[in-house]
Design a protein around this motif. Structure first.
Motif, short mmCIF file in Angstrom:
data_model
loop_
_atom_site.label_atom_id
_atom_site.label_comp_id
_atom_site.label_asym_id
_atom_site.label_seq_id
_atom_site.Cartn_x
_atom_site.Cartn_y
_atom_site.Cartn_z
N GLY A 83 -24.49 3.56 -30.22
CA GLY A 83 -23.48 4.49 -30.73
C GLY A 83 -22.44 4.82 -29.69
N LEU A 84 -22.89 5.02 -28.47
CA LEU A 84 -21.94 5.27 -27.37
C LEU A 84 -21.01 4.07 -27.17
N MET A 85 -21.59 2.88 -27.32
CA MET A 85 -20.80 1.67 -27.14
C MET A 85 -19.67 1.61 -28.17
N TYR A 86 -19.99 1.93 -29.44
CA TYR A 86 -18.97 1.90 -30.48
C TYR A 86 -17.83 2.87 -30.16
N GLN A 87 -18.18 4.05 -29.65
CA GLN A 87 -17.19 5.12 -29.50
C GLN A 87 -16.49 5.13 -28.15
N LEU A 91 -21.93 10.42 -32.55
CA LEU A 91 -21.54 11.83 -32.39
C LEU A 91 -21.35 12.19 -30.92
N LEU A 92 -22.28 11.72 -30.06
CA LEU A 92 -22.12 11.96 -28.62
C LEU A 92 -20.86 11.30 -28.10
N GLY A 93 -20.61 10.07 -28.60
CA GLY A 93 -19.41 9.36 -28.17
C GLY A 93 -18.14 10.09 -28.55
N SER A 94 -18.14 10.69 -29.74
CA SER A 94 -16.97 11.45 -30.18
C SER A 94 -16.74 12.67 -29.29
N VAL A 95 -17.83 13.33 -28.93
CA VAL A 95 -17.72 14.50 -28.04
C VAL A 95 -17.21 14.07 -26.66
N SER A 124 -14.70 10.87 -19.14
CA SER A 124 -15.67 10.61 -20.19
C SER A 124 -16.69 9.55 -19.78
N SER A 125 -16.30 8.61 -18.93
CA SER A 125 -17.23 7.57 -18.49
C SER A 125 -18.40 8.15 -17.72
N VAL A 126 -18.13 9.15 -16.89
CA VAL A 126 -19.20 9.77 -16.11
C VAL A 126 -20.21 10.44 -17.03
N LEU A 127 -19.71 11.15 -18.04
CA LEU A 127 -20.60 11.83 -18.97
C LEU A 127 -21.42 10.82 -19.77
N ALA A 128 -20.77 9.73 -20.21
CA ALA A 128 -21.49 8.68 -20.94
C ALA A 128 -22.56 8.06 -20.07
N LEU A 129 -22.24 7.80 -18.81
CA LEU A 129 -23.21 7.21 -17.89
C LEU A 129 -24.39 8.14 -17.68
N ALA A 130 -24.15 9.44 -17.60
CA ALA A 130 -25.25 10.40 -17.44
C ALA A 130 -26.21 10.34 -18.62
N ILE A 131 -25.65 10.25 -19.83
CA ILE A 131 -26.50 10.16 -21.02
C ILE A 131 -27.31 8.88 -21.02
N VAL A 132 -26.66 7.78 -20.63
CA VAL A 132 -27.38 6.49 -20.58
C VAL A 132 -28.55 6.55 -19.61
N PHE A 133 -28.33 7.14 -18.44
CA PHE A 133 -29.41 7.18 -17.45
C PHE A 133 -30.54 8.12 -17.88
#
Length: 479
Positions: free
Chosen positions: A224-228, A345-349, A360-369
């Motif tokens: 989902g993150l990848m799509y967004q 939804l996370l990606g949209s946020v 936004s990349s830092v936040l996405a990376l935090a979720i991935v880890f």
């Protein structure tokens, strides 16, 4: 002249190929159109329509269809009818999109997505009946490979030729899926109700299924993150993205499905976890060039290929633990869709944080880890649960010669008739009723009668219970 046994083997193989064909044709349409597909996006761009809410509703409807299917149908005959009806409805719904946007777009997209979910879950009956448990990883891999290849073709048509060309091609594929579905069998053998023996402990699949679903949700949040987050960042490489996006996924599926059976796939799973982390690190540190896209997409989609085949194969093996395979497959796949929804939804946020000056990349990376930390714990717990399932572990871990030896000793101890022993052995080795009939030169109804008598002697009602009885007999004789 071809022997009767060879004819039956070919018939069984044709049924398996037909089930793969139906899945691949229908699933490719699902990926290219309602499930965040490029055909739908291309149509929306042509008319200047914002479809983000429509797509969110479509994926939600698909989730509901997958989850509810097993509670709506109970037999293979009902599964076949539902698949045919769903495909016909989806064909009808596609024609609406040749016209200007209207409320009909929303109605048919939501309805088609729900029915598409029920159709995919109902296919579980054919995954179970046409493919032996130890071969289902290859059947699912083939279905996913072919569907993604067709999806790429549809995407390229919609993007580089015309959205209507892609839409017309998708209707053609749905027509092929309907043709194949109409030729699938609907004569599953339903056992007569009997009293279950108190000496045979039947383990419910629901607890490991629940943990598997949690595992799937955590994994697919990354999708989902990848799509967004990831895909929009490389949208300017339209030509490259239109065809390369799923190539690493397809290649990974092909490699993993052809690995030797003795290969420890746990190590491959952990490599995939590392690949997901590396892909987001690359996304955060590299530029937005074509070379960067190749690196990020190869790592991410390669990992997704490993993930998907891992849990698809487990779901395939678990189908024999419940009388209704549509319920097991539907609930399992609904977890995948739920993960995509949550990730979206996370990606949209995350994407919205750019407007506030955050990275936004830092936040996405935090979720991935965070998900990477959770995954090994879930996998460990899932492995412990699956070890309690005789059918999934004890039988599958035996070498073929060892498994056949144990089956042979069981049938001798069981004091069955010679013919019943032959049929029980073939049944436990994964043969279908048609295959047993062909090998023993019997009618299929005769085979069913013998199996009913075998079950009656042990006071059981399914092959799963027979396998548990086999393992309990082996355990008692070894003491």
């Amino acid at each position: 002249m071809m022997s009767k046994q060879k004819s039956q083997d070919i018939l069984s193989m044709d049924e398996r190929k037909l089930s793969i064909l139906v899945f691949a044709l229908f699933f490719s349409w699902l990926l290219a159109f309602p499930f965040e597909g490029q055909v739908l996006y291309a149509l929306a761009d042509k008319w200047g329509v914002e479809v983000s809410q429509m797509i969110f509703g479509s994926i939600t409807a698909h989730f509901l269809g997958l989850f509810s299917c097993g509670y709506l149908i109970k037999t293979m005959k009902a599964a076949k009818w539902l698949m045919q009806f769903s495909i016909l409805f989806c064909i009808t719904g596609c024609f609406v999109f040749f016209f200007a946007p209207s409320v009909l777009w929303y109605i048919f997209l939501l309805s088609s997505s729900f029915l598409a979910g029920t159709c995919v879950a109902a296919w579980g009956y054919y995954l179970k009946s046409a493919t032996p448990p130890n071969e289902r990883i290859k059947t699912t891999a083939d279905g996913l490979i072919y569907s993604n290849i067709l999806m790429i073709l549809m995407n390229m048509m919609a993007i580089h030729l015309s959205p209507y060309v892609g839409l017309a091609f998708s209707i053609l594929l749905l027509g092929g899926a309907f043709w194949g579905a109409s030729r699938l069998p609907d004569d599953s053998y339903t056992q007569t109700p009997m009293c279950i023996s108190q000496t045979v402990k039947i383990v419910s699949p629901m607890k490991p299924l629940a943990f598997l679903c949690l595992f799937i949700v955590v994994i697919t949040i990354n999708s989902g993150l990848m799509y967004q987050v990831v895909n929009p960042a490389f949208a300017h490489h339209e030509w490259l993205v239109s065809w390369y996006w799923a190539v690493p996924y397809i290649i990974t599926l092909y490699i993993v499905k052809n690995l030797p059976k003795k290969t420890n796939r746990t190590y491959i799973l952990y490599v995939a976890i590392a690949m997901i982390g590396l892909s987001f690190i690359a996304f955060m540190t590299m530029d937005r060039s074509a070379a960067s896209y190749l690196a990020v997409d190869t790592l991410m989609l390669g990992a997704c290929g490993v993930y998907d085949l891992f849990w698809w194969s487990i779901l395939g093996e678990m189908l024999d633990l419940d009388k209704n395979p549509a319920k097991i497959l539907g609930i399992g796949l609904s977890a995948n869709v739920l993960g995509v929804l949550l990730g979206g939804l996370l990606g949209s946020v995350i994407a919205a944080t750019d407007a506030r000056g955050y990275n936004s990349s830092v936040l996405a990376l935090a979720i991935v880890f965070i998900t990477i930390i959770i995954l090994p714990l879930l996998h460990s717990q899932l492995s412990k649960l699956l070890k309690n399932h005789t059918f999934l572990v004890a039988m599958s871990e035996m070498l073929p010669a060892e498994r056949n030896q144990k089956i042979g000793s069981f049938t001798v101890l069981a004091q069955l008739t010679e013919r019943e022993s032959e049929i029980a052995s073939l049944l436990l080795k994964g043969r279908t009723y048609k295959m047993i009939a062909g090998e023993l030169f019997l009618s299929e109804n005769t085979v069913k009668t013998h199996i009913r008598n075998i079950y009656a002697k042990y006071n059981i009602q399914s092959k799963t219970e027979l396998i548990h009885l086999l393992m309990e007999t082996e355990h008692s004789s070894s003491r």
